[in-house]
Structures are given as C-alpha cells and as structure tokens.
Design a protein around this motif. Sequence first.
Motif, mmCIF file in Angstrom:
data_model
loop_
_atom_site.group_PDB
_atom_site.id
_atom_site.type_symbol
_atom_site.label_atom_id
_atom_site.label_comp_id
_atom_site.label_asym_id
_atom_site.label_seq_id
_atom_site.Cartn_x
_atom_site.Cartn_y
_atom_site.Cartn_z
ATOM 1 N N VAL A 163 -6.191 -27.882 34.283
ATOM 2 C CA VAL A 163 -6.350 -27.002 33.113
ATOM 3 C C VAL A 163 -6.789 -25.604 33.525
ATOM 4 O O VAL A 163 -6.603 -24.634 32.772
ATOM 5 C CB VAL A 163 -7.363 -27.580 32.093
ATOM 6 C CG1 VAL A 163 -6.893 -28.920 31.564
ATOM 7 C CG2 VAL A 163 -8.751 -27.698 32.709
ATOM 8 N N LEU A 164 -7.372 -25.464 34.712
ATOM 9 C CA LEU A 164 -7.850 -24.160 35.161
ATOM 10 C C LEU A 164 -6.674 -23.210 35.379
ATOM 11 O O LEU A 164 -5.676 -23.561 36.014
ATOM 12 C CB LEU A 164 -8.643 -24.312 36.462
ATOM 13 C CG LEU A 164 -9.932 -25.142 36.370
ATOM 14 C CD1 LEU A 164 -10.600 -25.248 37.743
ATOM 15 C CD2 LEU A 164 -10.900 -24.539 35.362
ATOM 16 N N GLY A 165 -6.803 -22.018 34.828
ATOM 17 C CA GLY A 165 -5.727 -21.036 34.938
ATOM 18 C C GLY A 165 -4.671 -21.172 33.863
ATOM 19 O O GLY A 165 -3.725 -20.378 33.821
ATOM 20 N N SER A 166 -4.810 -22.142 32.990
ATOM 21 C CA SER A 166 -3.804 -22.355 31.943
ATOM 22 C C SER A 166 -3.916 -21.328 30.818
ATOM 23 O O SER A 166 -2.940 -21.083 30.106
ATOM 24 C CB SER A 166 -3.949 -23.760 31.348
ATOM 25 O OG SER A 166 -5.191 -23.887 30.655
ATOM 26 N N ARG A 167 -5.105 -20.781 30.630
ATOM 27 C CA ARG A 167 -5.389 -19.833 29.552
ATOM 28 C C ARG A 167 -4.963 -20.411 28.198
ATOM 29 O O ARG A 167 -4.445 -19.713 27.321
ATOM 30 C CB ARG A 167 -4.706 -18.482 29.802
ATOM 31 C CG ARG A 167 -5.074 -17.847 31.140
ATOM 32 C CD ARG A 167 -4.563 -16.436 31.262
ATOM 33 N NE ARG A 167 -5.294 -15.542 30.361
ATOM 34 C CZ ARG A 167 -6.474 -14.991 30.627
ATOM 35 N NH1 ARG A 167 -7.089 -15.251 31.777
ATOM 36 N NH2 ARG A 167 -7.052 -14.190 29.756
ATOM 37 N N GLU A 169 -14.132 -21.491 28.546
ATOM 38 C CA GLU A 169 -13.500 -21.332 27.238
ATOM 39 C C GLU A 169 -12.071 -20.798 27.320
ATOM 40 O O GLU A 169 -11.212 -21.195 26.526
ATOM 41 C CB GLU A 169 -14.336 -20.399 26.356
ATOM 42 C CG GLU A 169 -15.684 -20.950 25.945
ATOM 43 C CD GLU A 169 -16.789 -20.624 26.936
ATOM 44 O OE1 GLU A 169 -17.969 -20.769 26.583
ATOM 45 O OE2 GLU A 169 -16.459 -20.216 28.081
ATOM 46 N N THR A 170 -11.800 -19.912 28.271
ATOM 47 C CA THR A 170 -10.458 -19.320 28.374
ATOM 48 C C THR A 170 -9.391 -20.379 28.609
ATOM 49 O O THR A 170 -8.273 -20.286 28.093
ATOM 50 C CB THR A 170 -10.410 -18.296 29.526
ATOM 51 O OG1 THR A 170 -11.377 -17.278 29.274
ATOM 52 C CG2 THR A 170 -9.033 -17.663 29.645
ATOM 53 N N ASP A 171 -9.751 -21.402 29.355
ATOM 54 C CA ASP A 171 -8.776 -22.441 29.709
ATOM 55 C C ASP A 171 -8.851 -23.696 28.845
ATOM 56 O O ASP A 171 -7.822 -24.341 28.608
ATOM 57 C CB ASP A 171 -8.952 -22.839 31.176
ATOM 58 C CG ASP A 171 -8.620 -21.702 32.128
ATOM 59 O OD1 ASP A 171 -7.664 -20.960 31.855
ATOM 60 O OD2 ASP A 171 -9.337 -21.557 33.144
ATOM 61 N N VAL A 172 -10.040 -24.063 28.381
ATOM 62 C CA VAL A 172 -10.184 -25.331 27.661
ATOM 63 C C VAL A 172 -10.644 -25.162 26.213
ATOM 64 O O VAL A 172 -10.766 -26.150 25.487
ATOM 65 C CB VAL A 172 -11.156 -26.287 28.393
ATOM 66 C CG1 VAL A 172 -10.685 -26.530 29.823
ATOM 67 C CG2 VAL A 172 -12.579 -25.769 28.367
ATOM 68 N N VAL A 178 -1.332 -33.000 25.074
ATOM 69 C CA VAL A 178 -2.279 -33.313 26.145
ATOM 70 C C VAL A 178 -2.293 -32.179 27.156
ATOM 71 O O VAL A 178 -1.234 -31.749 27.644
ATOM 72 C CB VAL A 178 -1.891 -34.637 26.836
ATOM 73 C CG1 VAL A 178 -2.925 -35.004 27.895
ATOM 74 C CG2 VAL A 178 -1.765 -35.764 25.813
ATOM 75 N N TYR A 179 -3.492 -31.713 27.491
ATOM 76 C CA TYR A 179 -3.656 -30.597 28.422
ATOM 77 C C TYR A 179 -4.251 -31.100 29.741
ATOM 78 O O TYR A 179 -5.307 -31.710 29.771
ATOM 79 C CB TYR A 179 -4.583 -29.536 27.819
ATOM 80 C CG TYR A 179 -4.019 -28.847 26.600
ATOM 81 C CD1 TYR A 179 -3.419 -27.581 26.702
ATOM 82 C CD2 TYR A 179 -4.076 -29.446 25.345
ATOM 83 C CE1 TYR A 179 -2.892 -26.957 25.573
ATOM 84 C CE2 TYR A 179 -3.550 -28.825 24.219
ATOM 85 C CZ TYR A 179 -2.958 -27.576 24.348
ATOM 86 O OH TYR A 179 -2.429 -26.951 23.229
ATOM 87 N N PRO A 187 0.117 -29.746 33.791
ATOM 88 C CA PRO A 187 1.533 -29.408 33.880
ATOM 89 C C PRO A 187 2.366 -30.065 32.781
ATOM 90 O O PRO A 187 1.960 -31.068 32.183
ATOM 91 C CB PRO A 187 1.927 -29.978 35.245
ATOM 92 C CG PRO A 187 1.045 -31.183 35.396
ATOM 93 C CD PRO A 187 -0.256 -30.816 34.746
ATOM 94 N N LYS A 188 3.552 -29.503 32.580
ATOM 95 C CA LYS A 188 4.478 -30.047 31.604
ATOM 96 C C LYS A 188 5.219 -31.221 32.228
ATOM 97 O O LYS A 188 5.665 -31.156 33.370
ATOM 98 C CB LYS A 188 5.479 -28.972 31.169
ATOM 99 C CG LYS A 188 6.427 -29.421 30.068
ATOM 100 C CD LYS A 188 7.331 -28.275 29.639
ATOM 101 C CE LYS A 188 8.277 -28.724 28.523
ATOM 102 N NZ LYS A 188 9.167 -27.609 28.083
#
Length: 323
Positions: free
Chosen positions: A91-95, A118-121, A237-238, A306-307
């Motif tokens: 999830v890190l970097g996903s924004r 917060e930016t990512d999750v 799902v993230y 990831p997708k």
Amino acid sequence: MGLRISGKGQQSHRMVIFFAVFILTTLLILYGSNNTSDGVYIPFHVAISHAVKTADLRKLAGRDGYLPVFGNKSMNLHCRNCALVTSSSHVLGSRAGDEIDRTECVIRMNDAPTSGYETDVGNRTTLRVVAHSSVFRVMRRPNEYMRRTDYNSTIIFWGPPNKIWKDAKGTLFRLIQRIGMTYSNLSFFSISPNKMRKFDNLFSRETGRDRQKSHSWLSTGWFTMVIAIEICDNIKVYGMVPPNYCGRKPGSKKMPYHYYKPRESDECTTYLQNENNRRGHHHRFITEKQVFARWAKLYNITFTSPKWGDTSCTAEKQTSTAD
C-alpha cells in the motif's frame, strides 16, 4: 545334475526378485523422505480432484454469530461499497488515502495504524477485525485505534473460544470487556464458538482440506474477507498480492510483511515459508488467496496496489507454478 541346476536357477530367480523389491523400497523411502523434509508445499486447491462447491457466503451470514462484548448491541452493519485495507507494505506509495476515505465503509485489520500513513491508507475506520493475538497491541494505543475511527465504528474480535469467549473469564476476555465498557461510542463484538466452527468448515469446503488436520491457522485476512463479503455489496481490496505473485522463490525486491514495520521480514519469504512448512501450525496465505480469487467474481471483489489480473486464470497459473 539337472536338479542342482534347477535349484540354482530358482535361487537366482529369488535373488533377482529380492534385489528388485529392495531397490523399489529404497526409492519409495527416498521419495517419501524428500517430500516430507524439504518438498514444496503444494497449495491445497491443487490436490483437489473433485469440483469445489463454493458456498453462498451471504446466506451464511448470521447476526447471531457476532456477540456483543458489553451491553446488548446487535451487529447490523451493512455497506454498499467497502474499502478493505490490508496491512501489506504494497500500500505504500499508492497514494490511495483520499479514495479510501471517500468509500462508504473502510475495513482494517489488527493493529494496522493510520497515523503517519494517511496519504496511502487513509484516515477513516468503519470496521476493524482484531485477532486475539493482537488485542494487547491494539489496547496499548487507544488514541490510535479507539478514537481515530468513524462515529459508532465497529471492532470484531476473533480467536479460540477458550480465550475470548465469555465462559473463559480469562485475562483476555476481561480486557476486551473493559474496552467495551470504556469506549461506549464504539460497537465491540466477539465471534461466537458456533460461527468460529463455520469459518473452519468454510476453509475445509473451499480447499478440500481439514484446517486442523492440515496444521493450518486461519489468518485475520481470511476472517476479514468473509466478514466483508457478509456486510458489503462491493469490495475493493488495497495492498493484497495475487496468489501467484511470489512464485517458488522470493523476488529480488524485498517488501516488509507489514507497511508499518519497515524492518520486518520480507512478505514473499513469509508467505512461502508458511505455505511450504508442514510441521507445526502455519497460515496458508497463498492458499487463502487462491480462494479469494474464486470469490472475486461471485461477490464483486476487486484488487488494487497491486491490481490482479483475470482471477479466473489465477488457479491455473498457480498450479503450473507449483508443479
């Protein structure tokens, strides 16, 4: 003279049979030894020869399976759209934080924090599913887990009945009960012994293996996914990787198992060690994801960061990986 030759012939024939049996037995022992010591643990679904009968999880949903920790509240949460945020470092970097916070209901697991991420999750929490082994970690940071939530947020505790069930009356149950009394703005539930058995039976039905006999522990991800299917019409799902992501060996890029523990062991290493280990009890993360891939189209589940690709092909890809 003829009799002596016949006797030698019989003796030679017996020796040939003896050596053949000896060689065959030796090969079987070596094969069995290799399989039990360091052979690859094939994901459960690969060993299934019969068609898997997928249960209708929404029909299994029972509000009576969620027992109030304190008071007489009932578990009546229902959401059209849910964001299920995993604890994976993917999830890190996903924004994705803003997108997650805009979702009607946000589901998290165990002691995964939002502060600083917060930016990512995102920042909101509607439902948190907590394993008995994570209760103390959650209680140590009440400002993070009890106050940074939606109004009337829900926390569901799961674990062995002899630890969290009211009849246990142990330290863990008393702690959970005290939490329910202190934070009356939240709804606290524990999963009943009967519903715990349903989670076990579901694992057996979906994988073809008995959980206890196969020395497997269900993960919090398993409980969370089933609960999400029960209460959500659509789930995004993230951070969850597909079942064939790790392959036979860990990839070159190391990813911490939890996004909030940067020095923790690599995620793929953890998955493969648990999946391959035959001694003791272990989570079968890859096997569980095989099941999630099957459920995706049945229950409107999508995966990002990831997708995932075509989930209908995932089991086939994993089978070829395991062969």
